[in-house]
Design a protein around this motif. Structure first.
Motif: not given
Length: 86
Positions: A8, A20-23, A26-27
């Motif tokens: 994370e 929000e919801g970025l895989p 990708s994060r």
């Protein structure tokens, strides 16, 4: 732990870049790219100058490589998870 391996990852600067919801992949890439941005501002990466021409040329090449790599990472994140290879 490195940002590219973090389960994370925390985007260190401008965390609002990540919707929000970025895989996770990708994060990870976005966090690493943001952390790698060392250009601009006082005391930044590109404020260094060398009197030795050969060292200066190598520094310029590495600077160009780093800049292009960081931009490529940011572009990959904006294109979506199919383009992110961590």
């Amino acid at each position: 732990m490195h940002l590219l391996d973090a389960p994370e990852p925390v985007i260190p600067y401008h965390p609002d870049l990540a919707p929000e919801g970025l895989p996770p992949e990708s994060r990870q890439l976005l966090a690493a790219a943001v952390k790698s941005w060392v250009f601009g501002g006082m005391g930044s990466w590109n404020d260094i100058a060398f009197s030795d021409t050969a060292r200066g040329a190598e520094y310029d090449q590495r600077t160009d490589d780093l800049y292009r790599s960081v931009l490529a990472a940011l572009i990959a994140v904006t294109r979506g998870p199919q383009s992110v290879k961590v």
